[in-house]
Motif scaffolding. Structure first.
Motif, PDB file in Angstrom:
ATOM      1  N   LEU A  67       0.836  -1.200   0.000  1.00 42.16           N
ATOM      2  CA  LEU A  67       0.000   0.000   0.000  1.00 42.16           C
ATOM      3  C   LEU A  67       0.874   1.254   0.000  1.00 42.16           C
ATOM      4  O   LEU A  67       1.828   1.346   0.775  1.00 42.16           O
ATOM      5  N   LEU A  68       0.527   2.218  -0.846  1.00 39.70           N
ATOM      6  CA  LEU A  68       1.268   3.480  -0.935  1.00 39.70           C
ATOM      7  C   LEU A  68       0.936   4.363   0.264  1.00 39.70           C
ATOM      8  O   LEU A  68      -0.237   4.681   0.506  1.00 39.70           O
ATOM      9  N   VAL A  69       1.958   4.753   1.033  1.00 45.35           N
ATOM     10  CA  VAL A  69       1.796   5.588   2.222  1.00 45.35           C
ATOM     11  C   VAL A  69       2.862   6.684   2.203  1.00 45.35           C
ATOM     12  O   VAL A  69       3.840   6.595   1.458  1.00 45.35           O
ATOM     13  N   PHE A  70       2.668   7.715   3.020  1.00 50.80           N
ATOM     14  CA  PHE A  70       3.678   8.776   3.104  1.00 50.80           C
ATOM     15  C   PHE A  70       3.762   9.328   4.510  1.00 50.80           C
ATOM     16  O   PHE A  70       2.829   9.207   5.302  1.00 50.80           O
ATOM     17  N   ARG A  71       4.918   9.930   4.788  1.00 53.44           N
ATOM     18  CA  ARG A  71       5.110  10.610   6.068  1.00 53.44           C
ATOM     19  C   ARG A  71       4.773  12.078   5.877  1.00 53.44           C
ATOM     20  O   ARG A  71       5.282  12.732   4.990  1.00 53.44           O
ATOM     21  N   HIS A  72       3.871  12.579   6.737  1.00 47.81           N
ATOM     22  CA  HIS A  72       3.467  13.993   6.662  1.00 47.81           C
ATOM     23  C   HIS A  72       4.476  14.821   7.458  1.00 47.81           C
ATOM     24  O   HIS A  72       4.666  14.572   8.645  1.00 47.81           O
ATOM     25  N   PRO A  73       5.123  15.809   6.829  1.00 50.74           N
ATOM     26  CA  PRO A  73       6.174  16.559   7.522  1.00 50.74           C
ATOM     27  C   PRO A  73       5.683  17.425   8.675  1.00 50.74           C
ATOM     28  O   PRO A  73       6.452  17.741   9.578  1.00 50.74           O
ATOM     29  N   GLU A  74       4.410  17.791   8.693  1.00 50.83           N
ATOM     30  CA  GLU A  74       3.898  18.669   9.749  1.00 50.83           C
ATOM     31  C   GLU A  74       3.661  17.926  11.059  1.00 50.83           C
ATOM     32  O   GLU A  74       3.990  18.412  12.117  1.00 50.83           O
ATOM     33  N   ASP A  75       3.050  16.718  10.977  1.00 45.68           N
ATOM     34  CA  ASP A  75       2.767  16.003  12.225  1.00 45.68           C
ATOM     35  C   ASP A  75       3.655  14.780  12.425  1.00 45.68           C
ATOM     36  O   ASP A  75       3.614  14.160  13.481  1.00 45.68           O
ATOM     37  N   GLY A  76       4.454  14.418  11.414  1.00 45.91           N
ATOM     38  CA  GLY A  76       5.401  13.324  11.551  1.00 45.91           C
ATOM     39  C   GLY A  76       4.796  11.944  11.433  1.00 45.91           C
ATOM     40  O   GLY A  76       5.517  10.953  11.460  1.00 45.91           O
ATOM     41  N   ASN A  77       3.477  11.854  11.303  1.00 48.29           N
ATOM     42  CA  ASN A  77       2.820  10.550  11.209  1.00 48.29           C
ATOM     43  C   ASN A  77       2.731  10.070   9.770  1.00 48.29           C
ATOM     44  O   ASN A  77       2.845  10.853   8.834  1.00 48.29           O
ATOM     45  N   MET A  78       2.499   8.773   9.636  1.00 53.37           N
ATOM     46  CA  MET A  78       2.276   8.180   8.328  1.00 53.37           C
ATOM     47  C   MET A  78       0.802   8.356   7.952  1.00 53.37           C
ATOM     48  O   MET A  78      -0.073   8.312   8.822  1.00 53.37           O
ATOM     49  N   LEU A  83       3.920   0.112   2.012  1.00 45.46           N
ATOM     50  CA  LEU A  83       3.671  -0.590   3.259  1.00 45.46           C
ATOM     51  C   LEU A  83       3.404  -2.060   2.939  1.00 45.46           C
ATOM     52  O   LEU A  83       2.476  -2.374   2.194  1.00 45.46           O
ATOM     53  N   GLU A  84       4.227  -2.939   3.506  1.00 42.27           N
ATOM     54  CA  GLU A  84       4.069  -4.387   3.296  1.00 42.27           C
ATOM     55  C   GLU A  84       2.895  -4.908   4.122  1.00 42.27           C
ATOM     56  O   GLU A  84       2.535  -4.321   5.149  1.00 42.27           O
ATOM     57  N   ALA A  85       2.355  -6.047   3.725  1.00 40.17           N
ATOM     58  CA  ALA A  85       1.191  -6.629   4.405  1.00 40.17           C
ATOM     59  C   ALA A  85       1.449  -6.861   5.891  1.00 40.17           C
ATOM     60  O   ALA A  85       0.547  -6.704   6.710  1.00 40.17           O
ATOM     61  N   GLY A  86       2.676  -7.212   6.280  1.00 39.83           N
ATOM     62  CA  GLY A  86       2.943  -7.509   7.677  1.00 39.83           C
ATOM     63  C   GLY A  86       3.505  -6.357   8.483  1.00 39.83           C
ATOM     64  O   GLY A  86       3.794  -6.503   9.671  1.00 39.83           O
ATOM     65  N   ASP A  87       3.667  -5.180   7.857  1.00 41.00           N
ATOM     66  CA  ASP A  87       4.280  -4.038   8.553  1.00 41.00           C
ATOM     67  C   ASP A  87       3.395  -3.539   9.691  1.00 41.00           C
ATOM     68  O   ASP A  87       2.168  -3.524   9.576  1.00 41.00           O
ATOM     69  N   ALA A  88       4.033  -3.106  10.775  1.00 44.09           N
ATOM     70  CA  ALA A  88       3.314  -2.536  11.916  1.00 44.09           C
ATOM     71  C   ALA A  88       2.673  -1.206  11.528  1.00 44.09           C
ATOM     72  O   ALA A  88       3.154  -0.510  10.639  1.00 44.09           O
ATOM     73  N   LEU A  89       1.595  -0.863  12.230  1.00 40.38           N
ATOM     74  CA  LEU A  89       0.836   0.359  11.919  1.00 40.38           C
ATOM     75  C   LEU A  89       0.958   1.400  13.029  1.00 40.38           C
ATOM     76  O   LEU A  89       0.125   2.285  13.149  1.00 40.38           O
ATOM     77  N   ASP A  90       2.013   1.305  13.834  1.00 42.60           N
ATOM     78  CA  ASP A  90       2.177   2.184  14.997  1.00 42.60           C
ATOM     79  C   ASP A  90       2.232   3.665  14.636  1.00 42.60           C
ATOM     80  O   ASP A  90       1.838   4.503  15.434  1.00 42.60           O
ATOM     81  N   ASP A  91       2.743   4.003  13.456  1.00 40.24           N
ATOM     82  CA  ASP A  91       2.906   5.407  13.062  1.00 40.24           C
ATOM     83  C   ASP A  91       1.660   6.001  12.410  1.00 40.24           C
ATOM     84  O   ASP A  91       1.700   7.119  11.923  1.00 40.24           O
ATOM     85  N   PHE A  92       0.558   5.239  12.377  1.00 42.87           N
ATOM     86  CA  PHE A  92      -0.671   5.706  11.744  1.00 42.87           C
ATOM     87  C   PHE A  92      -1.720   6.018  12.802  1.00 42.87           C
ATOM     88  O   PHE A  92      -1.884   5.260  13.753  1.00 42.87           O
TER      89      PHE A  92
END
Length: 159
Positions: A27-38, A131-140
């Motif tokens: 899945l295509l994801v990005f890091r937002h520079p303002e809040d630092g979250n994915m 984002l890989e299928a098994g990746d953690a979602l802690d930053d979201f």
């Protein structure tokens, strides 16, 4: 009717969220520079705009990808957006329209794009990755985690 803060209750703001997956189901994801979250590419549906048109526009503005392929609706998600989150000045309800998109052709493993089209994000540089299928979602934040779980479930059904 006024609430305790002296302002009118907020109307629900419609959003369109692009859930782009590649041939490997990432899945295509990005890091937002303002809040630092994915995050996932997402934005407000303009008056008179359909969610389907909005999701393509938001993906283009936030990632530079001009997606012309089919859209698979993953339904909607209700979110109470708190003040101070993702540049929002006041608490308000949102209704996210979620769309699964399948990337056409190969895309880079990582890339950056300078956002356009939104006064709040104009000129911000978003760093994209898969984002890989098994990746953690802690930053979201929670609604993104809920969206990602829907994407993962839809990909499992299609397999």
């Amino acid at each position: 009717m006024m609430n305790s803060t002296g302002s009118s209750p907020s109307a629900t703001i419609p959003k369109a969220c692009a859930c782009m997956v590649d041939a490997r189901g990432r899945l295509l994801v990005f890091r937002h520079p303002e809040d630092g979250n994915m995050q996932l590419p997402k934005g407000t549906i303009e008056p008179g705009e359909s969610p389907e048109v909005a999701v393509r526009r938001e993906l283009l503005e936030e990632s530079g990808l001009d997606y012309t392929g089919p859209l698979q609706s993953l339904g909607t998600l209700h979110r109470e957006c708190e003040a101070g989150v993702e540049g929002n000045t006041h608490r308000h309800p949102q209704l996210w329209h979620l769309f699964l998109m399948r990337a056409q052709g190969a895309l880079p493993e990582t890339f950056t794009h300078m956002a356009t089209g939104s006064p709040e994000e104009e000129g911000l540089v978003f760093a994209f990755r898969w984002l890989e299928a098994g990746d953690a979602l802690d930053d979201f934040a929670l609604p993104y985690r809920q969206t990602i779980e829907r994407v993962r479930a839809a990909l499992l059904q299609a397999a």
